[in-house]
Every structure is written in C-alpha cells, then in structure tokens.
Design a protein around this motif. Structure first.
Motif, mmCIF file in Angstrom:
data_model
loop_
_atom_site.group_PDB
_atom_site.id
_atom_site.type_symbol
_atom_site.label_atom_id
_atom_site.label_comp_id
_atom_site.label_asym_id
_atom_site.label_seq_id
_atom_site.Cartn_x
_atom_site.Cartn_y
_atom_site.Cartn_z
ATOM 1 N N GLU A 1 4.695 9.126 6.131
ATOM 2 C CA GLU A 1 4.575 7.691 6.379
ATOM 3 C C GLU A 1 5.830 7.067 6.999
ATOM 4 O OE1 GLU A 1 1.796 5.826 6.021
ATOM 5 O OE2 GLU A 1 0.747 7.683 5.505
ATOM 6 N N THR B 1 4.473 12.243 1.189
ATOM 7 C CA THR B 1 4.076 10.890 1.588
ATOM 8 C C THR B 1 5.214 10.190 2.319
ATOM 9 O OG1 THR B 1 2.476 10.691 -0.204
ATOM 10 C CG2 THR B 1 3.281 8.632 0.746
ATOM 11 N N GLN C 1 2.382 1.582 -3.493
ATOM 12 C CA GLN C 1 1.331 1.997 -4.424
ATOM 13 C C GLN C 1 1.008 3.481 -4.258
ATOM 14 O OE1 GLN C 1 0.446 -0.143 -6.805
ATOM 15 N NE2 GLN C 1 -0.661 1.530 -7.778
ATOM 16 N N SER C 2 0.987 3.964 -3.017
ATOM 17 C CA SER C 2 0.689 5.385 -2.800
ATOM 18 C C SER C 2 1.758 6.269 -3.443
ATOM 19 C CB SER C 2 0.550 5.702 -1.310
ATOM 20 O OG SER C 2 1.780 5.604 -0.636
ATOM 21 N N SER D 1 3.935 15.525 -3.707
ATOM 22 C CA SER D 1 3.131 14.492 -3.041
ATOM 23 C C SER D 1 3.977 13.285 -2.671
ATOM 24 C CB SER D 1 1.969 14.064 -3.929
ATOM 25 O OG SER D 1 1.104 15.153 -4.155
ATOM 26 N N GLU E 1 1.157 6.237 -7.244
ATOM 27 C CA GLU E 1 -0.049 6.962 -7.646
ATOM 28 C C GLU E 1 -0.034 8.441 -7.261
ATOM 29 O OE1 GLU E 1 -3.208 4.700 -5.881
ATOM 30 O OE2 GLU E 1 -2.976 3.059 -7.328
ATOM 31 N N ALA E 2 0.974 8.886 -6.534
ATOM 32 C CA ALA E 2 1.047 10.293 -6.128
ATOM 33 C C ALA E 2 1.040 11.180 -7.372
ATOM 34 C CB ALA E 2 2.308 10.543 -5.301
ATOM 35 N N SER F 1 0.827 -1.213 0.000
ATOM 36 C CA SER F 1 0.000 0.000 0.000
ATOM 37 C C SER F 1 0.863 1.266 0.000
ATOM 38 C CB SER F 1 -0.962 0.004 1.186
ATOM 39 O OG SER F 1 -0.234 -0.040 2.404
ATOM 40 N N PHE F 2 1.987 1.234 0.716
ATOM 41 C CA PHE F 2 2.899 2.383 0.723
ATOM 42 C C PHE F 2 3.522 2.571 -0.652
ATOM 43 C CE2 PHE F 2 7.307 3.976 1.406
ATOM 44 C CZ PHE F 2 6.970 5.277 1.731
#
Length: 163
Positions: free
Chosen positions: A159, A155, A141-142, A151, A145-146, A138-139
């Motif tokens: 995170e 992130t 992927q974020s 971003s 997708e930023a 998930s990290f």
C-alpha cells in the motif's frame, strides 16, 4: 530465519519485514514502545547500537511530539547506528493505547522509522510516503485487522511502497 536473510546478495533489504513487526505490542509508555521496536531493528542487524539510536529518537521527540491524528505514533530519527533505512511497526494490543502526544489522543499503531545519517532523502521519503497513507482510515484499519506480522509487513509494502 529473518526475512532480511532471504535478500539476494548486493540488494537492499525491504524497508519492513515480518520480523520488524510486533503484532501484539504491550507497552507502558512511548519510551517502552520505542525500545521494543528498536530491539527488533537490532535483532535484524539494522541498528548497531540500540542506546545511541534510542537517544537520537528521544532527541527528535523532544523537538516535537510524534503522535499524529488517527491513533498513530510516528517516532523517527536519522542515526549513525542505523545500517539501512528501516521501518518497525507495533500494533498495540486491543484496548490499550500509547500516548505519543497526538491531538486526538493515544496511539494504537506505532511506526518507528530508522534512517542512516547519510540518508536524509531516505528519511523524508519514508516519512512522506507513510504519512500519505496513514490519513486514510481504511489503511489504518487494514493494519489493525491483519491476522499476523507478515500480513502487516506485506500490507505496508504493497500500500505504501507499491511492492
């Protein structure tokens, strides 16, 4: 204006800022990817001698491949050419990959860790904190997708480093 320029006098700049992120990295190989990321560190005043820093990164890479599962390249080095602990990030253009020797294949995210030679604990702290987050799909992927470099940087700071 560089994000590092907005720091208060006497404070340490954030480990990563938007100007240390290449949101659409296109690289022929790991050396090219590392050079491009090192250039962001030089432009931000965090590395004083690009060639010396790249030689230190290459020497580290010769000891052991720095690719880790999940599509991650993690080149890193302690170097006298580094002025402040820093992290440059490259997000490889969709459909492209850069081989850093990971057992599951090439990388689509590249994290270049730069630490001063006097910062042994800094280097290990950065590496450990980042590695703990990178195991989470998930990290990763974020980051993929930023919408932009700012971003990606925010992130990572939020995170990984709780900022």
């Amino acid at each position: 204006m560089s994000d590092t320029a907005s720091q208060q006098p006497g404070t340490t700049p954030d480990l990563i800022t938007a100007d240390l992120v290449i949101a659409d990295l296109v690289a022929a190989d790991k050396g090219d990817a590392t050079r491009q990321l090192a250039d962001t560190l030089v432009a931000a005043g965090r590395v004083t001698d690009r060639e010396r820093f790249l030689a230190d990164v290459a020497a580290r890479e010769e000891q052991m491949a720095t690719g880790i599962p999940g599509g991650i390249g993690l080149p890193h080095a302690r170097s006298e050419a580094v002025t402040v602990p820093s992290l440059a990030v490259g997000r490889v253009v969709s459909g492209e990959r850069v081989d850093f020797g990971a057992p599951d294949g090439p990388a689509n995210l590249v994290f270049l860790i730069a630490a001063p030679t006097t910062g042994e604990s800094d280097h290990l702290t950065i590496l450990a904190a980042l590695a703990r987050k990178l195991v989470h799909a998930s990290f990763r992927q974020s980051l993929l997708e930023a919408p932009d470099a700012a971003s990606v940087a925010s992130t990572v700071l939020r995170e990984v480093y709780g900022r």
